[in-house]
Design a protein around this motif. Structure first.
Motif, PDB file in Angstrom:
ATOM      1  N   GLN A 115       0.861  -1.151   0.230  1.00  0.00           N
ATOM      2  CA  GLN A 115       0.087  -0.034  -0.103  1.00  0.00           C
ATOM      3  C   GLN A 115       0.696   1.277  -0.069  1.00  0.00           C
ATOM      4  O   GLN A 115       0.361   2.224  -0.785  1.00  0.00           O
ATOM      5  N   LYS A 116       1.935   1.163   0.786  1.00  0.00           N
ATOM      6  CA  LYS A 116       2.670   2.588   0.955  1.00  0.00           C
ATOM      7  C   LYS A 116       3.733   2.791  -0.316  1.00  0.00           C
ATOM      8  O   LYS A 116       3.724   3.623  -0.751  1.00  0.00           O
TER       9      LYS A 116
ATOM     10  N   ALA B  44      -0.779  21.954   6.883  1.00  0.00           N
ATOM     11  CA  ALA B  44      -1.052  20.981   5.650  1.00  0.00           C
ATOM     12  C   ALA B  44       0.226  20.083   5.539  1.00  0.00           C
ATOM     13  O   ALA B  44      -0.332  18.912   5.154  1.00  0.00           O
ATOM     14  N   ILE B  45       1.474  20.579   5.561  1.00  0.00           N
ATOM     15  CA  ILE B  45       2.347  19.619   5.417  1.00  0.00           C
ATOM     16  C   ILE B  45       2.541  18.492   6.354  1.00  0.00           C
ATOM     17  O   ILE B  45       2.762  17.363   6.184  1.00  0.00           O
ATOM     18  N   GLN B  46       2.365  18.896   7.716  1.00  0.00           N
ATOM     19  CA  GLN B  46       2.293  17.928   8.726  1.00  0.00           C
ATOM     20  C   GLN B  46       1.126  16.889   8.643  1.00  0.00           C
ATOM     21  O   GLN B  46       1.315  15.716   8.821  1.00  0.00           O
ATOM     22  N   ARG B  47      -0.024  17.214   8.132  1.00  0.00           N
ATOM     23  CA  ARG B  47      -0.984  16.465   7.853  1.00  0.00           C
ATOM     24  C   ARG B  47      -0.705  15.332   6.627  1.00  0.00           C
ATOM     25  O   ARG B  47      -0.937  14.380   6.974  1.00  0.00           O
ATOM     26  N   GLU B  48      -0.004  15.805   5.680  1.00  0.00           N
ATOM     27  CA  GLU B  48       0.412  15.025   4.504  1.00  0.00           C
ATOM     28  C   GLU B  48       1.648  14.124   5.094  1.00  0.00           C
ATOM     29  O   GLU B  48       1.705  12.826   4.809  1.00  0.00           O
ATOM     30  N   GLU B  49       2.546  14.431   6.084  1.00  0.00           N
ATOM     31  CA  GLU B  49       3.477  13.632   6.629  1.00  0.00           C
ATOM     32  C   GLU B  49       3.133  12.504   7.432  1.00  0.00           C
ATOM     33  O   GLU B  49       3.320  11.441   7.420  1.00  0.00           O
ATOM     34  N   SER B  50       1.837  13.162   8.244  1.00  0.00           N
ATOM     35  CA  SER B  50       1.119  11.859   8.963  1.00  0.00           C
ATOM     36  C   SER B  50       0.636  10.867   8.210  1.00  0.00           C
ATOM     37  O   SER B  50       0.726   9.790   8.511  1.00  0.00           O
TER      38      SER B  50
ATOM     39  N   SER C 298      10.768   5.139   5.008  1.00  0.00           N
ATOM     40  CA  SER C 298      10.968   6.193   5.885  1.00  0.00           C
ATOM     41  C   SER C 298      11.840   7.058   5.186  1.00  0.00           C
ATOM     42  O   SER C 298      11.648   8.208   5.345  1.00  0.00           O
ATOM     43  N   GLY C 299      12.744   6.785   4.446  1.00  0.00           N
ATOM     44  CA  GLY C 299      13.527   7.734   3.518  1.00  0.00           C
ATOM     45  C   GLY C 299      12.828   8.290   2.515  1.00  0.00           C
ATOM     46  O   GLY C 299      13.011   9.284   2.211  1.00  0.00           O
ATOM     47  N   ASP C 300      11.959   7.434   1.904  1.00  0.00           N
ATOM     48  CA  ASP C 300      11.216   7.927   0.896  1.00  0.00           C
ATOM     49  C   ASP C 300      10.139   9.337   1.142  1.00  0.00           C
ATOM     50  O   ASP C 300      10.047  10.188   0.739  1.00  0.00           O
ATOM     51  N   ALA C 301       9.602   8.539   2.532  1.00  0.00           N
ATOM     52  CA  ALA C 301       8.698   9.663   3.115  1.00  0.00           C
ATOM     53  C   ALA C 301       9.466  11.160   3.281  1.00  0.00           C
ATOM     54  O   ALA C 301       9.035  12.186   3.225  1.00  0.00           O
ATOM     55  N   ASP C 302      10.601  10.923   3.717  1.00  0.00           N
ATOM     56  CA  ASP C 302      11.310  12.187   4.251  1.00  0.00           C
ATOM     57  C   ASP C 302      11.698  12.899   2.773  1.00  0.00           C
ATOM     58  O   ASP C 302      11.603  14.198   2.951  1.00  0.00           O
ATOM     59  N   ARG C 303      12.168  12.336   2.045  1.00  0.00           N
ATOM     60  CA  ARG C 303      12.209  13.029   0.778  1.00  0.00           C
ATOM     61  C   ARG C 303      11.157  13.731   0.075  1.00  0.00           C
ATOM     62  O   ARG C 303      11.247  14.779  -0.396  1.00  0.00           O
ATOM     63  N   ILE C 304       9.895  13.029   0.330  1.00  0.00           N
ATOM     64  CA  ILE C 304       8.525  13.403  -0.287  1.00  0.00           C
ATOM     65  C   ILE C 304       8.226  14.962   0.691  1.00  0.00           C
ATOM     66  O   ILE C 304       7.916  15.870   0.095  1.00  0.00           O
TER      67      ILE C 304
END
Length: 230
Positions: free
Chosen positions: A45-46, A121-127, A202-208
């Protein structure tokens, strides 16, 4: 020779090993199998969600830098932005429009409010991006120990069986040891992919998220220039 023939007659398939295991070891194996399936469901899913997020961000980036007026782009996006980048942009533009008085003048502190709106908004997307990754970390950390517990319990039962039968030949010892080791194998089978993909995702999420923050800074800079021009 008789011992070898007896050992060869024993069914060492995974289903047979599971069926012969004690109730405690069976529960451990079932838990590990469920953890593995759930971990793979999160991983798939991720991977799909991250790919969609990158595609959506790239599409919006092209629209944003195409030279189209920001107000027109915001009106075209409307109240239903399709991706994270559009939601961040919409949050900033919504606050930008709210910061204008009826006479067109800006309410003081507009730039700080716009930055806060986009940061929220960024914090919501990060969550959203990080949701579920904690289960992968938990699986990677605990599955080997859960499997080891099953192995220790299975070996204990095997030695108890040896003591009761007072027979230490291979045909008696091997099934119990094999059943016990299966729990450790299942623990590693669940843990290794979970750890590998947790680190990758986790690395992909940080880059996004980093790309979202870069866009927010660029957008804020554009709005600051507009404020200065006004």
């Amino acid at each position: 020779m008789e011992t070898l023939q007896a050992a060869q007659a024993i069914d060492f398939s995974l289903l047979a090993l599971f069926a012969r295991a004690s109730l405690t070891v069976k529960v451990v194996m079932v838990v590990l199998i469920l953890m593995s399936f759930w971990a793979w469901a999160i991983i798939i899913q991720k991977l799909l969600a991250f790919a969609a997020a990158r595609t959506s961000a790239g599409r919006f980036d092209r629209s944003f830098w195409s030279g189209e007026p920001l107000d027109d782009l915001y009106d075209r996006i409307g109240d239903t932005p399709r991706g994270a980048a559009e939601r961040i942009f919409a949050a900033g533009m919504t606050e930008w429009r709210r910061s204008h008085r009826d006479d067109g003048a800006l309410i003081p502190g507009a730039d700080q409010r716009i930055d806060r709106a986009m940061n929220v908004a960024i914090q919501r997307e990060e969550s959203r991006l990080m949701r579920g990754l904690s289960f992968l970390a938990t699986t990677g950390a605990t599955a080997p120990f859960i499997g080891l517990f099953g192995t220790v319990w299975g070996i204990k039962n095997a030695f108890e069986g040896i003591a009761v039968s007072q027979n230490t030949n291979l045909a008696v010892v091997a099934p119990g040891i094999a059943e016990a080791l299966l729990a450790t194998a299942l623990g590693l089978l669940a843990a290794i992919p979970a750890v590998v993909f947790y680190n990758k995702l986790s690395g992909d999420a940080d880059r996004i998220v980093g790309n979202y923050e870069t866009f927010a800074d660029e957008f804020s800079t554009l709005l600051s220039r507009q404020m200065a021009a006004d």
